[in-house]
Design a protein around this motif. Sequence first.
Motif, PDB file in Angstrom:
ATOM      1  N   PHE A   7       0.825  -1.210   0.000  1.00 55.52           N
ATOM      2  CA  PHE A   7       0.000   0.000   0.000  1.00 55.52           C
ATOM      3  C   PHE A   7       0.861   1.263   0.000  1.00 55.52           C
ATOM      4  CE2 PHE A   7      -2.268  -3.267   2.370  1.00 55.52           C
ATOM      5  CZ  PHE A   7      -3.593  -3.148   1.963  1.00 55.52           C
ATOM      6  N   ASP A   8       0.426   2.251  -0.775  1.00 55.10           N
ATOM      7  CA  ASP A   8       0.883   3.615  -0.575  1.00 55.10           C
ATOM      8  C   ASP A   8       0.182   4.146   0.677  1.00 55.10           C
ATOM      9  OD1 ASP A   8       1.998   6.144  -1.067  1.00 55.10           O
ATOM     10  OD2 ASP A   8       0.360   6.731  -2.407  1.00 55.10           O
ATOM     11  N   PHE A   9       0.612   5.299   1.174  1.00 54.29           N
ATOM     12  CA  PHE A   9       0.019   5.897   2.380  1.00 54.29           C
ATOM     13  C   PHE A   9      -0.919   7.061   2.021  1.00 54.29           C
ATOM     14  CE2 PHE A   9       1.325   7.520   6.917  1.00 54.29           C
ATOM     15  CZ  PHE A   9      -0.004   7.455   7.307  1.00 54.29           C
ATOM     16  N   GLY A  10      -0.339   8.092   1.378  1.00 55.83           N
ATOM     17  CA  GLY A  10      -1.124   9.275   1.045  1.00 55.83           C
ATOM     18  C   GLY A  10      -2.147   9.011  -0.040  1.00 55.83           C
ATOM     19  N   ASN A  11      -3.383   9.455   0.183  1.00 58.51           N
ATOM     20  CA  ASN A  11      -4.519   9.270  -0.726  1.00 58.51           C
ATOM     21  C   ASN A  11      -4.927   7.808  -0.875  1.00 58.51           C
ATOM     22  OD1 ASN A  11      -5.434  11.822  -1.315  1.00 58.51           O
ATOM     23  ND2 ASN A  11      -4.160  12.078  -3.140  1.00 58.51           N
ATOM     24  N   VAL A  12      -4.371   6.959  -0.023  1.00 57.96           N
ATOM     25  CA  VAL A  12      -4.847   5.579   0.116  1.00 57.96           C
ATOM     26  C   VAL A  12      -5.424   5.421   1.516  1.00 57.96           C
ATOM     27  CG1 VAL A  12      -4.191   3.138   0.161  1.00 57.96           C
ATOM     28  CG2 VAL A  12      -3.241   4.655  -1.592  1.00 57.96           C
ATOM     29  N   PHE A  13      -4.655   5.834   2.520  1.00 60.65           N
ATOM     30  CA  PHE A  13      -5.156   5.838   3.899  1.00 60.65           C
ATOM     31  C   PHE A  13      -5.435   7.262   4.388  1.00 60.65           C
ATOM     32  CE2 PHE A  13      -2.995   1.691   3.717  1.00 60.65           C
ATOM     33  CZ  PHE A  13      -4.045   0.882   4.139  1.00 60.65           C
ATOM     34  N   LEU A  79      -1.647  17.619   4.150  1.00 62.18           N
ATOM     35  CA  LEU A  79      -2.086  16.521   5.009  1.00 62.18           C
ATOM     36  C   LEU A  79      -3.462  16.812   5.599  1.00 62.18           C
ATOM     37  CD1 LEU A  79       1.329  16.075   6.820  1.00 62.18           C
ATOM     38  CD2 LEU A  79       0.409  14.600   5.025  1.00 62.18           C
ATOM     39  N   LYS A  80      -4.390  15.880   5.408  1.00 62.11           N
ATOM     40  CA  LYS A  80      -5.763  16.088   5.873  1.00 62.11           C
ATOM     41  C   LYS A  80      -6.177  14.966   6.841  1.00 62.11           C
ATOM     42  CE  LYS A  80      -5.778  19.811   3.495  1.00 62.11           C
ATOM     43  NZ  LYS A  80      -5.565  21.091   4.201  1.00 62.11           N
ATOM     44  N   ASP A  81      -7.357  14.437   6.680  1.00 62.54           N
ATOM     45  CA  ASP A  81      -7.897  13.469   7.642  1.00 62.54           C
ATOM     46  C   ASP A  81      -7.569  12.034   7.247  1.00 62.54           C
ATOM     47  OD1 ASP A  81      -9.690  13.952   5.407  1.00 62.54           O
ATOM     48  OD2 ASP A  81     -11.071  12.570   6.388  1.00 62.54           O
ATOM     49  N   PHE A  82      -7.724  11.152   8.217  1.00 66.73           N
ATOM     50  CA  PHE A  82      -7.530   9.713   8.028  1.00 66.73           C
ATOM     51  C   PHE A  82      -8.827   9.038   8.469  1.00 66.73           C
ATOM     52  CE2 PHE A  82      -4.128   6.183   8.572  1.00 66.73           C
ATOM     53  CZ  PHE A  82      -5.050   5.182   8.340  1.00 66.73           C
ATOM     54  N   PRO A  83      -9.738   8.733   7.519  1.00 66.04           N
ATOM     55  CA  PRO A  83     -11.029   8.126   7.872  1.00 66.04           C
ATOM     56  C   PRO A  83     -10.847   6.820   8.634  1.00 66.04           C
ATOM     57  CG  PRO A  83     -11.063   8.931   5.613  1.00 66.04           C
ATOM     58  CD  PRO A  83      -9.634   9.007   6.077  1.00 66.04           C
ATOM     59  N   VAL A  84     -11.544   6.704   9.751  1.00 67.17           N
ATOM     60  CA  VAL A  84     -11.327   5.563  10.644  1.00 67.17           C
ATOM     61  C   VAL A  84     -11.759   4.247  10.005  1.00 67.17           C
ATOM     62  CG1 VAL A  84     -13.565   5.694  11.832  1.00 67.17           C
ATOM     63  CG2 VAL A  84     -11.542   4.830  13.056  1.00 67.17           C
ATOM     64  N   PRO A 187      -8.486   8.720  -5.662  1.00 64.35           N
ATOM     65  CA  PRO A 187      -8.995   9.089  -4.337  1.00 64.35           C
ATOM     66  C   PRO A 187     -10.286   9.910  -4.376  1.00 64.35           C
ATOM     67  CG  PRO A 187      -7.045  10.371  -4.892  1.00 64.35           C
ATOM     68  CD  PRO A 187      -7.172   9.314  -5.943  1.00 64.35           C
ATOM     69  N   LYS A 188     -10.626  10.447  -5.543  1.00 66.58           N
ATOM     70  CA  LYS A 188     -11.851  11.247  -5.654  1.00 66.58           C
ATOM     71  C   LYS A 188     -13.090  10.371  -5.805  1.00 66.58           C
ATOM     72  CE  LYS A 188      -9.475  15.219  -7.693  1.00 66.58           C
ATOM     73  NZ  LYS A 188      -9.243  16.028  -8.908  1.00 66.58           N
ATOM     74  N   THR A 189     -12.893   9.167  -6.321  1.00 66.92           N
ATOM     75  CA  THR A 189     -14.054   8.306  -6.602  1.00 66.92           C
ATOM     76  C   THR A 189     -13.959   6.914  -5.992  1.00 66.92           C
ATOM     77  OG1 THR A 189     -13.066   7.552  -8.679  1.00 66.92           O
ATOM     78  CG2 THR A 189     -14.471   9.511  -8.786  1.00 66.92           C
ATOM     79  N   GLU A 190     -12.777   6.543  -5.495  1.00 71.27           N
ATOM     80  CA  GLU A 190     -12.577   5.180  -4.986  1.00 71.27           C
ATOM     81  C   GLU A 190     -12.023   5.211  -3.567  1.00 71.27           C
ATOM     82  OE1 GLU A 190     -11.531   2.863  -9.147  1.00 71.27           O
ATOM     83  OE2 GLU A 190      -9.921   3.976  -8.153  1.00 71.27           O
ATOM     84  N   ASP A 191     -12.221   4.116  -2.849  1.00 67.85           N
ATOM     85  CA  ASP A 191     -11.747   4.029  -1.472  1.00 67.85           C
ATOM     86  C   ASP A 191     -11.133   2.656  -1.241  1.00 67.85           C
ATOM     87  OD1 ASP A 191     -11.717   3.760   1.526  1.00 67.85           O
ATOM     88  OD2 ASP A 191     -12.740   5.694   1.413  1.00 67.85           O
ATOM     89  N   ILE A 192     -10.042   2.630  -0.496  1.00 62.01           N
ATOM     90  CA  ILE A 192      -9.332   1.382  -0.229  1.00 62.01           C
ATOM     91  C   ILE A 192     -10.228   0.332   0.427  1.00 62.01           C
ATOM     92  CG2 ILE A 192      -8.446   2.137   2.034  1.00 62.01           C
ATOM     93  CD1 ILE A 192      -6.617  -0.018  -0.597  1.00 62.01           C
ATOM     94  N   VAL A 193     -11.227   0.755   1.176  1.00 62.54           N
ATOM     95  CA  VAL A 193     -12.112  -0.206   1.852  1.00 62.54           C
ATOM     96  C   VAL A 193     -12.886  -1.059   0.851  1.00 62.54           C
ATOM     97  CG1 VAL A 193     -12.329   1.266   3.887  1.00 62.54           C
ATOM     98  CG2 VAL A 193     -14.056   1.402   2.086  1.00 62.54           C
ATOM     99  N   ASP A 194     -12.980  -0.603  -0.405  1.00 58.55           N
ATOM    100  CA  ASP A 194     -13.706  -1.342  -1.441  1.00 58.55           C
ATOM    101  C   ASP A 194     -12.775  -2.183  -2.311  1.00 58.55           C
ATOM    102  OD1 ASP A 194     -16.203  -0.189  -0.686  1.00 58.55           O
ATOM    103  OD2 ASP A 194     -15.631   1.654  -1.729  1.00 58.55           O
ATOM    104  N   LEU A 195     -11.566  -2.402  -1.843  1.00 53.74           N
ATOM    105  CA  LEU A 195     -10.563  -3.148  -2.607  1.00 53.74           C
ATOM    106  C   LEU A 195     -11.116  -4.452  -3.178  1.00 53.74           C
ATOM    107  CD1 LEU A 195      -7.662  -3.953  -3.501  1.00 53.74           C
ATOM    108  CD2 LEU A 195      -7.272  -4.760  -1.162  1.00 53.74           C
TER     109      LEU A 195
END
Length: 204
Positions: A7-13, A79-84, A187-195
Amino acid sequence: MIKTIIFDFGNVFINLDLDGHMQHALKSYEIDAFSKEMIAFNSFYEQGLITTDEFLEFYTENFPKLSTDKLIDIWNFMLKDFPVQRLDFLKQLKLDSKYKLILLSNTNELHINWIKKHILFYETFKNYFDAFYLSHEIHLRKPNQDIFKHVLSEHKLKANECFFIDDNTDNIDTAKDLGLNVWNIDPKTEDIVDLFSIKKTYFD
Protein backbone atom coordinates in the motif's frame (compact mmCIF):
# COMPACT_ATOMS: atom_id res chain seq x y z
CA MET A 1 -2.38 -15.92 -6.53
CA ILE A 2 -1.90 -12.74 -4.52
CA LYS A 3 0.11 -13.29 -1.33
CA THR A 4 1.27 -9.74 -0.54
CA ILE A 5 -0.53 -6.37 -0.67
CA ILE A 6 1.70 -3.28 -0.87
CA PHE A 7 0.00 0.00 0.00
CA ASP A 8 0.88 3.62 -0.58
CA PHE A 9 0.02 5.90 2.38
CA GLY A 10 -1.12 9.28 1.05
CA ASN A 11 -4.52 9.27 -0.73
CA VAL A 12 -4.85 5.58 0.12
CA PHE A 13 -5.16 5.84 3.90
CA ILE A 14 -4.64 9.50 4.79
CA ASN A 15 -6.35 12.07 2.55
CA LEU A 16 -4.16 14.62 0.80
CA ASP A 17 -5.01 17.93 -0.86
CA LEU A 18 -2.26 18.07 -3.48
CA ASP A 19 -3.84 20.77 -5.66
CA GLY A 20 -4.69 22.93 -2.66
CA HIS A 21 -1.17 22.48 -1.31
CA MET A 22 0.39 23.65 -4.57
CA GLN A 23 -1.83 26.74 -4.79
CA HIS A 24 -1.24 27.56 -1.11
CA ALA A 25 2.53 27.14 -1.47
CA LEU A 26 2.83 29.29 -4.60
CA LYS A 27 0.73 32.03 -3.01
CA SER A 28 2.67 31.90 0.27
CA TYR A 29 6.05 31.96 -1.49
CA GLU A 30 4.82 34.63 -3.93
CA ILE A 31 6.09 32.68 -6.94
CA ASP A 32 4.51 31.36 -10.14
CA ALA A 33 6.15 27.93 -10.12
CA PHE A 34 8.58 25.82 -8.12
CA SER A 35 12.18 26.25 -9.27
CA LYS A 36 14.28 23.24 -10.28
CA GLU A 37 16.31 23.79 -7.12
CA MET A 38 13.20 23.66 -4.92
CA ILE A 39 12.03 20.48 -6.63
CA ALA A 40 15.47 18.93 -6.14
CA PHE A 41 15.60 19.86 -2.44
CA ASN A 42 12.12 18.46 -1.90
CA SER A 43 13.23 15.21 -3.50
CA PHE A 44 16.46 15.10 -1.45
CA TYR A 45 14.42 15.63 1.71
CA GLU A 46 11.93 12.93 0.79
CA GLN A 47 14.83 10.51 0.35
CA GLY A 48 16.39 11.50 3.67
CA LEU A 49 19.49 12.79 1.87
CA ILE A 50 19.27 16.08 3.78
CA THR A 51 18.10 16.70 7.34
CA THR A 52 15.01 18.63 8.37
CA ASP A 53 17.25 21.46 9.57
CA GLU A 54 19.02 21.60 6.19
CA PHE A 55 15.69 21.50 4.38
CA LEU A 56 14.25 24.36 6.44
CA GLU A 57 17.48 26.35 6.15
CA PHE A 58 17.19 26.19 2.35
CA TYR A 59 13.63 27.55 2.45
CA THR A 60 14.49 30.19 5.05
CA GLU A 61 17.32 31.48 2.88
CA ASN A 62 15.07 31.63 -0.18
CA PHE A 63 12.01 33.04 1.59
CA PRO A 64 13.36 35.15 4.49
CA LYS A 65 9.98 36.84 5.09
CA LEU A 66 8.52 33.52 6.28
CA SER A 67 9.15 32.13 9.76
CA THR A 68 10.20 28.53 10.29
CA ASP A 69 6.77 27.71 11.73
CA LYS A 70 5.08 29.21 8.68
CA LEU A 71 7.33 27.22 6.35
CA ILE A 72 6.45 24.02 8.19
CA ASP A 73 2.73 24.87 7.98
CA ILE A 74 3.04 25.40 4.22
CA TRP A 75 4.88 22.09 3.83
CA ASN A 76 2.29 20.17 5.86
CA PHE A 77 -0.74 21.85 4.27
CA MET A 78 -1.48 18.85 2.04
CA LEU A 79 -2.09 16.52 5.01
CA LYS A 80 -5.76 16.09 5.87
CA ASP A 81 -7.90 13.47 7.64
CA PHE A 82 -7.53 9.71 8.03
CA PRO A 83 -11.03 8.13 7.87
CA VAL A 84 -11.33 5.56 10.64
CA GLN A 85 -13.10 3.04 8.38
CA ARG A 86 -9.79 2.62 6.55
CA LEU A 87 -8.08 1.70 9.80
CA ASP A 88 -10.89 -0.80 10.49
CA PHE A 89 -10.43 -2.27 7.01
CA LEU A 90 -6.71 -2.72 7.63
CA LYS A 91 -7.35 -4.23 11.05
CA GLN A 92 -9.64 -6.84 9.52
CA LEU A 93 -7.04 -7.63 6.86
CA LYS A 94 -4.50 -8.21 9.62
CA LEU A 95 -6.89 -10.41 11.57
CA ASP A 96 -7.69 -12.50 8.49
CA SER A 97 -3.96 -13.22 8.02
CA LYS A 98 -4.40 -14.06 4.34
CA TYR A 99 -1.84 -11.61 3.03
CA LYS A 100 1.51 -10.12 3.96
CA LEU A 101 0.83 -6.37 4.41
CA ILE A 102 3.48 -3.81 3.45
CA LEU A 103 3.39 -0.02 3.42
CA LEU A 104 5.59 1.76 0.87
CA SER A 105 5.40 5.54 1.07
CA ASN A 106 7.24 8.57 -0.27
CA THR A 107 7.27 10.82 2.78
CA ASN A 108 9.53 12.83 5.07
CA GLU A 109 10.21 13.58 8.72
CA LEU A 110 8.05 16.74 8.91
CA HIS A 111 5.02 14.96 7.47
CA ILE A 112 5.44 11.96 9.76
CA ASN A 113 5.84 14.26 12.79
CA TRP A 114 2.58 16.00 11.84
CA ILE A 115 0.83 12.65 11.41
CA LYS A 116 2.08 11.36 14.76
CA LYS A 117 0.71 14.50 16.43
CA HIS A 118 -2.68 14.66 14.67
CA ILE A 119 -3.50 11.03 13.83
CA LEU A 120 -3.76 9.55 17.29
CA PHE A 121 -3.95 5.94 16.05
CA TYR A 122 -0.79 6.19 13.91
CA GLU A 123 1.16 3.61 15.96
CA THR A 124 -1.79 1.22 15.86
CA PHE A 125 -1.98 1.70 12.09
CA LYS A 126 1.74 1.07 11.73
CA ASN A 127 1.60 -2.11 13.77
CA TYR A 128 -0.95 -3.71 11.43
CA PHE A 129 1.76 -3.99 8.74
CA ASP A 130 4.34 -6.73 8.41
CA ALA A 131 6.76 -4.13 7.01
CA PHE A 132 6.60 -0.34 6.95
CA TYR A 133 8.84 1.51 4.48
CA LEU A 134 9.14 5.31 4.45
CA SER A 135 11.29 6.82 1.70
CA HIS A 136 13.24 9.15 3.98
CA GLU A 137 14.24 6.24 6.22
CA ILE A 138 15.44 3.90 3.48
CA HIS A 139 16.86 6.64 1.19
CA LEU A 140 14.89 5.37 -1.80
CA ARG A 141 11.76 6.77 -3.41
CA LYS A 142 9.08 5.90 -5.91
CA PRO A 143 8.81 5.79 -8.89
CA ASN A 144 12.42 4.55 -9.12
CA GLN A 145 12.70 0.81 -9.64
CA ASP A 146 15.24 0.36 -6.87
CA ILE A 147 12.70 0.93 -4.08
CA PHE A 148 10.42 -1.80 -5.44
CA LYS A 149 13.33 -4.16 -6.00
CA HIS A 150 14.44 -3.50 -2.43
CA VAL A 151 11.06 -4.56 -1.02
CA LEU A 152 10.82 -7.62 -3.27
CA SER A 153 14.34 -8.72 -2.36
CA GLU A 154 14.02 -7.97 1.35
CA HIS A 155 10.97 -10.23 1.69
CA LYS A 156 11.81 -12.74 -1.07
CA LEU A 157 8.60 -11.84 -2.89
CA LYS A 158 7.56 -12.82 -6.41
CA ALA A 159 6.30 -9.74 -8.27
CA ASN A 160 3.33 -11.58 -9.80
CA GLU A 161 2.16 -12.56 -6.29
CA CYS A 162 2.10 -8.91 -5.13
CA PHE A 163 -0.69 -6.38 -5.46
CA PHE A 164 0.38 -2.71 -5.31
CA ILE A 165 -1.98 0.21 -4.64
CA ASP A 166 -1.00 3.83 -5.30
CA ASP A 167 -2.69 7.04 -6.50
CA ASN A 168 0.36 8.13 -8.53
CA THR A 169 0.45 6.94 -12.15
CA ASP A 170 4.26 7.04 -12.40
CA ASN A 171 4.58 4.78 -9.36
CA ILE A 172 1.99 2.40 -10.80
CA ASP A 173 3.78 2.26 -14.17
CA THR A 174 7.08 1.26 -12.54
CA ALA A 175 5.41 -1.44 -10.45
CA LYS A 176 3.61 -2.76 -13.53
CA ASP A 177 6.87 -2.85 -15.51
CA LEU A 178 8.36 -5.00 -12.76
CA GLY A 179 5.47 -7.46 -12.97
CA LEU A 180 3.40 -6.45 -9.93
CA ASN A 181 -0.39 -6.44 -10.10
CA VAL A 182 -1.60 -2.87 -9.58
CA TRP A 183 -4.50 -0.59 -8.72
CA ASN A 184 -4.08 3.08 -9.67
CA ILE A 185 -6.64 4.21 -7.11
CA ASP A 186 -8.56 7.44 -7.76
CA PRO A 187 -9.00 9.09 -4.34
CA LYS A 188 -11.85 11.25 -5.65
CA THR A 189 -14.05 8.31 -6.60
CA GLU A 190 -12.58 5.18 -4.99
CA ASP A 191 -11.75 4.03 -1.47
CA ILE A 192 -9.33 1.38 -0.23
CA VAL A 193 -12.11 -0.21 1.85
CA ASP A 194 -13.71 -1.34 -1.44
CA LEU A 195 -10.56 -3.15 -2.61
CA PHE A 196 -12.12 -6.61 -2.77
CA SER A 197 -15.22 -5.49 -4.64
CA ILE A 198 -13.46 -3.17 -7.11
CA LYS A 199 -10.55 -5.55 -7.75
CA LYS A 200 -12.42 -8.79 -7.10
CA THR A 201 -10.85 -10.71 -9.99
CA TYR A 202 -7.38 -10.47 -8.47
CA PHE A 203 -8.44 -12.02 -5.17
CA ASP A 204 -10.87 -14.76 -6.21
